[in-house]
Design a protein around this motif. Structure first.
Motif, short mmCIF file in Angstrom:
data_model
loop_
_atom_site.label_atom_id
_atom_site.label_comp_id
_atom_site.label_asym_id
_atom_site.label_seq_id
_atom_site.Cartn_x
_atom_site.Cartn_y
_atom_site.Cartn_z
N GLU A 236 -1.93 13.13 29.42
CA GLU A 236 -3.13 14.23 29.23
C GLU A 236 -3.84 14.55 28.90
N TRP B 79 -6.10 21.36 21.64
CA TRP B 79 -6.94 20.71 21.19
C TRP B 79 -6.05 19.07 20.99
N TYR B 80 -5.34 19.49 19.65
CA TYR B 80 -4.23 18.48 19.06
C TYR B 80 -3.67 17.85 20.22
N TRP C 165 -3.62 17.78 23.74
CA TRP C 165 -4.70 16.46 24.02
C TRP C 165 -5.82 15.67 23.63
N ARG C 166 -5.29 15.42 22.19
CA ARG C 166 -6.01 13.96 21.96
C ARG C 166 -4.88 13.08 20.73
N TYR C 167 -3.69 13.39 20.72
CA TYR C 167 -2.70 12.75 19.95
C TYR C 167 -1.44 13.02 20.69
N GLY C 168 -1.16 13.51 22.03
CA GLY C 168 -0.43 13.57 22.59
C GLY C 168 0.99 12.76 22.95
N GLU D 191 1.43 9.57 20.67
CA GLU D 191 1.48 9.12 20.09
C GLU D 191 2.83 10.14 19.56
N ILE D 192 2.31 11.28 19.90
CA ILE D 192 4.16 12.01 19.90
C ILE D 192 5.00 12.13 19.92
N LYS E 19 7.14 9.12 19.81
CA LYS E 19 8.81 9.05 19.18
C LYS E 19 9.36 9.38 19.52
#
Length: 551
Positions: A420, A533-534, A536-539, A541-542, A545
């Motif tokens: 990220e 942005w999302y 970059w921040r939560y990639g 965690e995505i 899965k």
């Protein structure tokens, strides 16, 4: 130089025809000996002959893209577990010179340069056609939209092509070199019926097929470069490939503009034929195979032929042997579409595609602004593309400095690179697109000097290039096993939108005005910012899965 010629198409044919006497591989030389780890080991006296001859051999290691870890730089090849009870032929040691990762810097740079030339040649083939559109309308008595379809069909086709051709390059028994050479031969040959088309339907059909067969390098070029560089150095080579990919569409209108103005619609296509013909000759004589699994498969075949031991296999061969040919093709061709359903992949595909669609829309916006408003000639109307070319080169240089001072320094300090982190530069670059569109749209009027919209358009390239660069490094790091398939899917998205936008570009600017049309596109671009942005921040965690991502 002898190695790179030996690994080329011509070199491989000479090697095969002379049974390795000319341009031999190390394992074809008289003094070569089978490495100790590939020699059969005797078992107990009670073992039968068959069991004595069988031996489970671990390869010395593999540096194929599938073995890379997305979080740390590899110090050397890691051992590979046998995939079956058959011996596995791998790299002899961590310095094995047939491993693309261990090639000399000169050889790797030469391959990158040829990949860039191939990519530029095909991309140039899209935009160079735009200079021929006015003459094609007159010669074939067709509308602006119909003539522009020659650009759109070409762009859409080079998005469709990699969905079928690029995954085949990941099959160990095929590899990348053969796909590049065969399709480039067809692409070059297709320029002839294009030049001698006697109606618009033939011309459009040939443009579509040319785009289709010219497409593999546009998607697999990044995977080819990934074959040769560790991920910490990968962006340095990728930015060069990205800049040259963008330079093709920028140089095309300039090359074709003056030729079409003086000689008619055929001359830009003659220029394309000369360029791709030269590229084809160069690649046939000097372009090597870079897919590590393909190189090991061919090594295993040579060793079997020399030793007579039919149980020496490469890892790719063993894995492929468990599948029928139809299954191999089915899985390879289906994979890009499967990967499109990944949330991370889908979002970045859409975002980058929007940027490329607006980029291709410049080919319709520039005639409206510089011919209709500023009354430039056909040839001169393409010169403002030089502004975009300059900012593309400057952006590439700045990115190299950023990668050295920030990314590599971070790795040296922490010993790890989070995928990220590659998106940080994309966050910085995101505002460039809307700003460029607003400046270009609202300064394009006779009362304002033509340099103002030219500067505005030039500012679009840093945004597009850095977002694209962040994505094409981030996606292979996150899904290294399927790099070519990921990039093929990304290419399809870019091509479909990029090909569609020029068809309604003139109508967009006619109905809304240049300022209104650019404002609409800027607003759509801004709507994508929160998703970047999302990610970059939560990639992470995505991706955790995902069954395709690598951790």
């Amino acid at each position: 130089m002898s190695d790179i010629f030996r690994d080329s198409t011509v070199g491989a044919l000479i090697n095969y025809a002379t049974n390795g006497r000319l341009f031999p591989f190390p394992d074809q030389r008289p003094e070569w000996q089978l490495p100790a780890n590939l020699r059969p080991k005797s078992h107990s006296r009670d073992s039968d002959v068959k069991n004595r001859d069988k031996v489970a051999v671990e390869s010395a290691g593999s540096n194929t893209p599938t073995s890379r870890n997305s979080g740390e730089l590899e110090k050397g090849p890691a051992p590979t577990e046998p995939v079956s009870d058959k011996p596995v032929v791998g790299w002899y040691d961590e310095n094995d010179q047939e491993n693309p990762m261990n090639w000399s810097l000169f050889k790797r740079c030469a391959v990158v340069a040829m990949t860039c030339l191939l990519t530029t040649s095909i991309y140039l083939g899209s935009a160079i056609y735009t200079a021929s559109i006015p003459d094609i309308m007159e010669v074939f008595n067709c509308s602006q939209t119909t003539a522009t379809a020659g650009l759109s069909l070409y762009v859409i086709a080079y998005g469709i092509g990699p969905m079928f051709l690029s995954p085949i390059s990941e099959i160990p028994s095929v590899g990348r070199r053969e796909i590049y050479i065969v399709t480039l031969i067809i692409y070059t040959a297709l320029q002839v019926p294009t030049l001698y088309a006697n109606n618009i339907h033939t011309l459009l059909a040939m443009r579509f097929f040319a785009g289709f067969f010219g497409s593999p390098a546009l998607a697999s070029g990044g995977a080819t470069i990934q074959d040769m560089f560790h991920f910490i150095k990968l962006p340095n080579a990728m930015i060069l490939w990205s800049v040259t990919a963008l330079c093709g569409p920028l140089v095309g209108p300039i090359m074709g503009g003056y030729a079409a103005a003086v000689k008619g619609w055929k001359w830009p296509l003659y220029e394309l034929l000369w360029l791709v013909g030269f590229t084809l000759i160069l690649l046939i004589f000097w372009y090597p195979e870079t897919n590590a699994e393909t190189i090991l498969l061919r090594r295993a075949r040579r060793i079997r032929a020399r030793t007579g031991n039919q149980e020496l296999y490469s890892e790719g061969e063993v894995r492929q042997s468990h599948l029928k040919s139809s299954q191999v093709l089915y899985e390879s061709l289906l994979r890009p579409f499967q990967l499109m359903t990944e949330p991370v992949v889908l979002y970045l595909n859409l975002y980058i595609s929007l940027g490329y669609a607006i980029f291709y829309l410049w080919f319709e916006a520039f005639p409206v602004v510089y011919i209709d408003i500023y009354h430039f000639s056909l040839g001169a109307s393409a010169l403002p593309f030089l502004g975009l070319l300059v900012t593309a080169i400057l952006t590439g240089i700045c990115y190299l400095i950023y990668n050295k001072k920030v990314i590599e320094a971070t790795f040296l300090r922490t010993g790890a690179i989070i995928p990220e982190s590659r998106l940080t530069i994309a966050l910085f670059a995101a505002p460039f697109g809307p700003v460029a569109l607003f400046i270009f749209g609202w300064t394009a009027r006779e009362s304002i000097h033509w340099m103002a919209p030219t500067i505005g358009a030039a500012l679009f390239l840093p945004g597009l290039l850095l977002i694209f660069q962040g994505a094409v490094v981030y996606l292979p790091m996150s899904y290294p096993r399927y790099a070519a398939s990921i990039l093929a899917g990304n290419g399809l998205f870019r091509a479909v939108l990029g090909g569609a936008f020029p068809l309604f570009g003139r109508e967009l600017y006619t109905s809304l005005g240049v300022g209104g049309g650019c404002s609409l596109l800027a607003g759509i671009t801004i709507a994508f910012w929160p998703g970047l942005w999302y990610l970059w921040r939560y990639g992470a965690e995505i991706r955790a899965k995902s069954k395709y991502a690598n951790f």
